[in-house]
Design a protein around this motif. Structure first.
Motif, short mmCIF file in Angstrom:
data_model
loop_
_atom_site.label_atom_id
_atom_site.label_comp_id
_atom_site.label_asym_id
_atom_site.label_seq_id
_atom_site.Cartn_x
_atom_site.Cartn_y
_atom_site.Cartn_z
N UNK A 69 0.83 -1.21 0.00
CA UNK A 69 0.00 0.00 0.00
C UNK A 69 0.87 1.26 0.00
N UNK A 70 1.88 1.26 0.86
CA UNK A 70 2.75 2.44 0.96
C UNK A 70 3.50 2.68 -0.36
N UNK A 71 3.93 1.61 -1.01
CA UNK A 71 4.60 1.74 -2.32
C UNK A 71 3.66 2.35 -3.36
N UNK A 72 2.41 1.89 -3.35
CA UNK A 72 1.42 2.42 -4.30
C UNK A 72 1.11 3.89 -4.03
N UNK A 73 1.34 4.33 -2.79
CA UNK A 73 1.16 5.75 -2.42
C UNK A 73 2.49 6.51 -2.55
N UNK A 74 3.42 5.94 -3.30
CA UNK A 74 4.75 6.56 -3.55
C UNK A 74 5.53 6.81 -2.27
N UNK A 75 5.23 6.03 -1.23
CA UNK A 75 5.87 6.20 0.08
C UNK A 75 5.78 7.64 0.60
N UNK A 118 -10.60 -9.60 1.78
CA UNK A 118 -11.77 -9.03 1.08
C UNK A 118 -11.59 -7.54 0.77
N UNK A 119 -10.44 -6.97 1.14
CA UNK A 119 -10.17 -5.55 0.84
C UNK A 119 -9.42 -5.49 -0.49
N UNK A 120 -10.10 -4.97 -1.53
CA UNK A 120 -9.48 -5.00 -2.86
C UNK A 120 -9.20 -3.59 -3.40
N UNK A 121 -8.83 -3.49 -4.66
CA UNK A 121 -8.42 -2.20 -5.24
C UNK A 121 -9.56 -1.18 -5.23
N UNK A 122 -10.79 -1.65 -5.35
CA UNK A 122 -11.95 -0.72 -5.31
C UNK A 122 -12.02 -0.07 -3.93
N UNK A 123 -11.84 -0.89 -2.89
CA UNK A 123 -11.87 -0.38 -1.51
C UNK A 123 -10.71 0.58 -1.27
N UNK A 130 -4.74 6.33 -9.59
CA UNK A 130 -5.35 5.21 -8.86
C UNK A 130 -5.38 3.93 -9.69
N UNK A 131 -5.06 4.04 -10.99
CA UNK A 131 -5.07 2.85 -11.86
C UNK A 131 -4.00 1.84 -11.44
N UNK A 132 -2.95 2.32 -10.80
CA UNK A 132 -1.88 1.41 -10.37
C UNK A 132 -2.34 0.46 -9.24
N UNK A 133 -3.51 0.74 -8.66
CA UNK A 133 -4.02 -0.08 -7.55
C UNK A 133 -4.69 -1.37 -8.04
N UNK A 134 -4.84 -1.52 -9.37
CA UNK A 134 -5.67 -2.58 -9.94
C UNK A 134 -5.41 -3.97 -9.37
#
Length: 254
Positions: A65-71, A95-100, A85-89
Motif C-alpha cells: 500500500x505504501x509503495x502504491x502511495x509513492x511512500x 476481502x479488501x481490494x483495489x476498489x476499496x 489510482x489505476x496502479x491499484x488494480x
C-alpha cells in the motif's frame, strides 16, 4: 487471583511486551517508517484497516500500500489524479481490494480537505468516556462522498454492536503515549483514558481466562465490560493492558 495480584501480573507483562522489540513483528512497524504526522496517521489507518489474518501477510500488503502511495501517503492523498489510482488494480488483501483502496484514498482526501484531519474527525465531541459514538460519526463522514456499498464493511460501526477492533487499535497507536517508543501519542487533543482495547480472539480469550471478561461474544458489549475492568487497574492508561493480553495470547499461548 486477587485484584492486586492480577494488576501486578499484567503490569509485568506490559513491561515485557510494550517495548521497541514488539515493533519488529507487528504491523505498527509500517507507520514507524515515517516521521511526518500526517504520513504516520495515514499509514497507521490503512495498516490497521487491513489488520486481520496472518501478521506477515498484513505487513507485506501494508508495505505494498505504501509503495502504491509513492511512500508519501499524505502528499499522494492530497494531490493524486484519478489516473494515479489505476496502479491499484492488482491490490488485494483478503476481502479488501483495489476498489476499496481507491475509495479509502478518496475519502481520506475529503477528510483532509474538508474536515482538517483524522485527529479532528475522530475526536470525542460529547461527554462520553469512550469512542463508540465518535467512530459511528467518523464512518458517516468517511462515506459522505460517492462510494460503492461494498467498501462500507471495512469500517465498523460500534452503534451496531461491533467491537471495532481495527479502529480501536489505530486509536491506541495515535493517542497513547507509552514512552517506550511503540505507540505514537501524536493526537494531543485526545485522552488515553478514553481508549478501548482492540478486542480480538487472542485478547478476548486471555481476558476471559483472567475473569476480566464474562461475555462470550467479541462485540461492543464485551468491550464495554472489558473497559470497565481494565480501567479499575489503570484509569489513565487502561489499554496498556492490550500488550499484556495480546502477548499472553499470541506469544505465550496462555
Amino acid at each position: 487471583m486477587k485484584k492486586s495480584e492480577l494488576k501486578e501480573f499484567l503490569d509485568e507483562k506490559v513491561i515485557l511486551y510494550n517495548n521497541p522489540k514488539f515493533i519488529e513483528s507487528d504491523p505498527i512497524q509500517i507507520p514507524h517508517r515515517f516521521t511526518n504526522k500526517e504520513d504516520i496517521e495515514i499509514a497507521a489507518f490503512l495498516t490497521a484497516t487491513i489488520s486481520w489474518g496472518n501478521r506477515k501477510m498484513i505487513i507485506k500488503n501494508a508495505s505494498k500500500m505504501m509503495e502504491l502511495l509513492d511512500n508519501s501517503p499524505h502528499d499522494f492523498i492530497l494531490n493524486h489524479q484519478e489516473k494515479d489510482l489505476e496502479t491499484f488494480q492488482n491490490f488485494v488483501h483478503r476481502t479488501f481490494n483495489h476498489i476499496d483502496f481507491q475509495q479509502f484514498v478518496k475519502s481520506l482526501q475529503n477528510i483532509y480537505k474538508k474536515h482538517t484531519s483524522l485527529e479532528n474527525v475522530l475526536l470525542i465531541k460529547d461527554n462520553s468516556n469512550n469512542y463508540q459514538n465518535s467512530i459511528h460519526q467518523f464512518k458517516k463522514i468517511f462515506f459522505e462522498i460517492d462510494h460503492q456499498q461494498r467498501t462500507q464493511k471495512h469500517i465498523s460501526d460500534p452503534l451496531k454492536n461491533s467491537a471495532a477492533k481495527r479502529i480501536n487499535m489505530f486509536l491506541r497507536w495515535m493517542v497513547r503515549n507509552d514512552k517506550a517508543g511503540v505507540d505514537f501519542g501524536l493526537w494531543k487533543s485526545h485522552k488515553a483514558s478514553n481508549l478501548s482495547c482492540p478486542l480480538d480472539v487472542h485478547s478476548g480469550n486471555v481476558a476471559r481466562k483472567l475473569k476480566l471478561l464474562l461475555r462470550k461474544q467479541n462485540d461492543w458489549k464485551a468491550l464495554s465490560e472489558l473497559d470497565t475492568n481494565l480501567r479499575k487497574l489503570d484509569k489513565l492508561d487502561p489499554v496498556k493492558y492490550d500488550f499484556a493480553l495480546f502477548g499472553l495470547g499470541v506469544f505465550e499461548k496462555f
